[in-house]
Scaffold this motif. Structure first.
Motif, PDB file in Angstrom:
ATOM      1  N   MET A  51       0.816  -1.216   0.000  1.00 55.71           N
ATOM      2  CA  MET A  51       0.000   0.000   0.000  1.00 55.71           C
ATOM      3  C   MET A  51       0.851   1.267   0.000  1.00 55.71           C
ATOM      4  SD  MET A  51      -3.247  -0.843   2.507  1.00 55.71           S
ATOM      5  CE  MET A  51      -3.924   0.792   2.248  1.00 55.71           C
ATOM      6  N   THR A  52       1.936   1.259   0.773  1.00 59.34           N
ATOM      7  CA  THR A  52       2.724   2.477   0.932  1.00 59.34           C
ATOM      8  C   THR A  52       3.671   2.759  -0.233  1.00 59.34           C
ATOM      9  OG1 THR A  52       4.379   1.249   2.220  1.00 59.34           O
ATOM     10  CG2 THR A  52       2.641   2.387   3.450  1.00 59.34           C
ATOM     11  N   THR A  53       4.158   1.710  -0.905  1.00 63.22           N
ATOM     12  CA  THR A  53       5.099   1.920  -2.013  1.00 63.22           C
ATOM     13  C   THR A  53       4.496   2.720  -3.162  1.00 63.22           C
ATOM     14  OG1 THR A  53       6.324  -0.101  -1.456  1.00 63.22           O
ATOM     15  CG2 THR A  53       6.628   0.797  -3.668  1.00 63.22           C
ATOM     16  N   PRO A  54       3.302   2.346  -3.672  1.00 59.83           N
ATOM     17  CA  PRO A  54       2.709   3.160  -4.746  1.00 59.83           C
ATOM     18  C   PRO A  54       2.430   4.599  -4.309  1.00 59.83           C
ATOM     19  CG  PRO A  54       1.595   1.045  -4.579  1.00 59.83           C
ATOM     20  CD  PRO A  54       2.453   1.175  -3.367  1.00 59.83           C
ATOM     21  N   VAL A  55       2.016   4.773  -3.065  1.00 65.27           N
ATOM     22  CA  VAL A  55       1.742   6.123  -2.558  1.00 65.27           C
ATOM     23  C   VAL A  55       3.030   6.943  -2.502  1.00 65.27           C
ATOM     24  CG1 VAL A  55       0.909   7.470  -0.586  1.00 65.27           C
ATOM     25  CG2 VAL A  55      -0.284   5.382  -1.261  1.00 65.27           C
ATOM     26  N   ALA A  56       4.127   6.303  -2.077  1.00 65.42           N
ATOM     27  CA  ALA A  56       5.420   6.994  -2.031  1.00 65.42           C
ATOM     28  C   ALA A  56       5.863   7.399  -3.437  1.00 65.42           C
ATOM     29  CB  ALA A  56       6.471   6.085  -1.385  1.00 65.42           C
ATOM     30  N   VAL A  57       5.680   6.490  -4.412  1.00 68.27           N
ATOM     31  CA  VAL A  57       6.037   6.799  -5.804  1.00 68.27           C
ATOM     32  C   VAL A  57       5.181   7.957  -6.316  1.00 68.27           C
ATOM     33  CG1 VAL A  57       6.075   5.910  -8.169  1.00 68.27           C
ATOM     34  CG2 VAL A  57       6.818   4.447  -6.281  1.00 68.27           C
ATOM     35  N   TYR A  58       3.923   7.962  -5.922  1.00 71.52           N
ATOM     36  CA  TYR A  58       2.996   9.025  -6.330  1.00 71.52           C
ATOM     37  C   TYR A  58       3.504  10.400  -5.881  1.00 71.52           C
ATOM     38  CZ  TYR A  58      -1.299  11.880  -5.946  1.00 71.52           C
ATOM     39  OH  TYR A  58      -2.230  12.887  -6.016  1.00 71.52           O
ATOM     40  N   TYR A  59       4.019  10.473  -4.663  1.00 66.69           N
ATOM     41  CA  TYR A  59       4.505  11.752  -4.135  1.00 66.69           C
ATOM     42  C   TYR A  59       5.903  12.113  -4.628  1.00 66.69           C
ATOM     43  CZ  TYR A  59       0.546  12.171  -0.945  1.00 66.69           C
ATOM     44  OH  TYR A  59      -0.714  12.313  -0.420  1.00 66.69           O
ATOM     45  N   LEU A  60       6.687  11.107  -4.980  1.00 71.27           N
ATOM     46  CA  LEU A  60       8.089  11.356  -5.350  1.00 71.27           C
ATOM     47  C   LEU A  60       8.326  11.437  -6.851  1.00 71.27           C
ATOM     48  CD1 LEU A  60       9.827   8.963  -2.782  1.00 71.27           C
ATOM     49  CD2 LEU A  60       9.633  11.453  -2.634  1.00 71.27           C
ATOM     50  N   ASN A  61       7.444  10.833  -7.642  1.00 68.41           N
ATOM     51  CA  ASN A  61       7.636  10.801  -9.091  1.00 68.41           C
ATOM     52  C   ASN A  61       6.604  11.694  -9.782  1.00 68.41           C
ATOM     53  OD1 ASN A  61       7.052   9.594 -11.928  1.00 68.41           O
ATOM     54  ND2 ASN A  61       9.020   8.697 -11.376  1.00 68.41           N
ATOM     55  N   ALA A  62       7.080  12.736 -10.424  1.00 67.39           N
ATOM     56  CA  ALA A  62       6.183  13.713 -11.037  1.00 67.39           C
ATOM     57  C   ALA A  62       5.345  13.107 -12.162  1.00 67.39           C
ATOM     58  CB  ALA A  62       6.993  14.891 -11.567  1.00 67.39           C
ATOM     59  N   ASP A  63       5.933  12.222 -12.967  1.00 72.81           N
ATOM     60  CA  ASP A  63       5.208  11.621 -14.083  1.00 72.81           C
ATOM     61  C   ASP A  63       4.064  10.727 -13.586  1.00 72.81           C
ATOM     62  OD1 ASP A  63       6.855  12.853 -15.925  1.00 72.81           O
ATOM     63  OD2 ASP A  63       8.249  11.161 -16.023  1.00 72.81           O
ATOM     64  N   PHE A  64       4.351   9.916 -12.569  1.00 73.73           N
ATOM     65  CA  PHE A  64       3.306   9.038 -12.030  1.00 73.73           C
ATOM     66  C   PHE A  64       2.221   9.872 -11.345  1.00 73.73           C
ATOM     67  CE2 PHE A  64       1.765   6.036  -8.643  1.00 73.73           C
ATOM     68  CZ  PHE A  64       1.097   5.182  -9.511  1.00 73.73           C
ATOM     69  N   HIS A  65       2.632  10.927 -10.656  1.00 67.45           N
ATOM     70  CA  HIS A  65       1.686  11.826  -9.997  1.00 67.45           C
ATOM     71  C   HIS A  65       0.735  12.437 -11.031  1.00 67.45           C
ATOM     72  CE1 HIS A  65       0.210  15.447  -7.925  1.00 67.45           C
ATOM     73  NE2 HIS A  65       0.468  14.809  -6.807  1.00 67.45           N
ATOM     74  N   ALA A  66       1.320  12.898 -12.151  1.00 68.00           N
ATOM     75  CA  ALA A  66       0.507  13.517 -13.201  1.00 68.00           C
ATOM     76  C   ALA A  66      -0.432  12.487 -13.842  1.00 68.00           C
ATOM     77  CB  ALA A  66       1.414  14.127 -14.264  1.00 68.00           C
ATOM     78  N   TYR A  67       0.039  11.249 -13.966  1.00 66.66           N
ATOM     79  CA  TYR A  67      -0.790  10.200 -14.566  1.00 66.66           C
ATOM     80  C   TYR A  67      -2.013   9.904 -13.701  1.00 66.66           C
ATOM     81  CZ  TYR A  67      -2.389   5.610 -16.025  1.00 66.66           C
ATOM     82  OH  TYR A  67      -3.186   4.564 -16.413  1.00 66.66           O
ATOM     83  N   ILE A  68      -1.797   9.746 -12.402  1.00 69.29           N
ATOM     84  CA  ILE A  68      -2.913   9.479 -11.489  1.00 69.29           C
ATOM     85  C   ILE A  68      -3.885  10.660 -11.482  1.00 69.29           C
ATOM     86  CG2 ILE A  68      -3.565   9.114  -9.074  1.00 69.29           C
ATOM     87  CD1 ILE A  68      -2.352   6.657 -10.388  1.00 69.29           C
ATOM     88  N   GLN A  69      -3.348  11.858 -11.537  1.00 68.72           N
ATOM     89  CA  GLN A  69      -4.191  13.055 -11.552  1.00 68.72           C
ATOM     90  C   GLN A  69      -5.057  13.129 -12.805  1.00 68.72           C
ATOM     91  OE1 GLN A  69      -4.321  15.919  -9.330  1.00 68.72           O
ATOM     92  NE2 GLN A  69      -3.291  14.622  -7.843  1.00 68.72           N
ATOM     93  N   SER A  70      -4.590  12.491 -13.890  1.00 71.42           N
ATOM     94  CA  SER A  70      -5.312  12.570 -15.162  1.00 71.42           C
ATOM     95  C   SER A  70      -6.429  11.529 -15.298  1.00 71.42           C
ATOM     96  CB  SER A  70      -4.330  12.379 -16.330  1.00 71.42           C
ATOM     97  OG  SER A  70      -3.886  11.029 -16.401  1.00 71.42           O
ATOM     98  N   LEU A  71      -6.433  10.523 -14.431  1.00 65.86           N
ATOM     99  CA  LEU A  71      -7.423   9.453 -14.537  1.00 65.86           C
ATOM    100  C   LEU A  71      -8.826   9.960 -14.209  1.00 65.86           C
ATOM    101  CD1 LEU A  71      -5.469   6.511 -12.868  1.00 65.86           C
ATOM    102  CD2 LEU A  71      -5.824   6.913 -15.316  1.00 65.86           C
TER     103      LEU A  71
END
Length: 199
Positions: free
Chosen positions: A49-69
């Motif tokens: 659970m925590t690894t994807p959330v950490a990537v979400y906060y640390l990786n701008a591309d993944f953050h932008a992807y989740i925001q676009s869904l």
């Protein structure tokens, strides 16, 4: 043709998701998780659970992807919790899992899953925020109960590691829990931006 960052991130997301699901499926089918201590199951759930959330906060591309869904699809995804809840209740009826865990996880999953069509059909303001807050709170109760029972080595909890039940905590719960947290962060961030603009 050169792929966009969004497309590359999307492909990586589904590749990792697929490999994760296959690893849990094979590990569960061949009984790997039944051979390790319940504490490791608890740690795997927390890490999942925590690894994807950490990537979400640390990786701008993944953050932008989740925001676009689309929020609709992030909500529809929770329909899988209906069969998960029914499975937990079935396991409880067969005395395969602790009664308290079954009540918290089974009925909670059913409630969240059955709320999905309500959220999609009724157009009320803040429906997605309300739904995902409820989802995160349900996960906090269910996962908290499961982790506590695992750490305390509660009898019958060892059956959570058997196939196909293990697919729920080690794949479904991890993915859905992480997505709920990220979606809620997105919704709250949007609400804060709207308030800032209005002020």
């Amino acid at each position: 043709m050169k792929m966009s960052k969004h497309s590359i991130t999307q492909r990586w997301f589904f590749l990792v998701l697929s490999l994760w699901g296959i690893a849990v499926l094979l590990g569960g089918y061949y009984g790997f998780f039944t051979k390790i201590d319940l504490i490791w199951i608890a740690l795997l759930v927390v890490t999942g659970m925590t690894t994807p959330v950490a990537v979400y906060y640390l990786n701008a591309d993944f953050h932008a992807y989740i925001q676009s869904l689309d929020l609709k699809y992030l909500t529809v995804f929770h329909l899988w919790r209906i069969p998960a809840g029914l499975w937990f209740l079935y396991c409880g009826s067969q005395s395969l899992l602790p009664e308290r865990f079954v009540a918290n996880a089974g009925y909670g999953d059913l409630a969240v899953g059955l709320l999905v069509p309500v959220v999609l059909l009724l157009r009320f303001r803040g429906r997605y925020t309300t739904f995902h807050i409820f989802s995160v709170l349900d996960f906090a109760i269910a996962v908290g109960t499961g982790l506590t029972f695992n750490l305390l080595q509660v009898p019958l909890m060892e059956n959570i590691a058997t196939f196909p039940t293990v697919m729920i905590p080690l794949f479904g719960v991890c993915v859905t829990g992480a997505l709920s947290i990220m979606t809620l962060d997105r919704l709250i961030g949007k609400r804060r931006s709207q308030l800032a603009i209005s002020n």
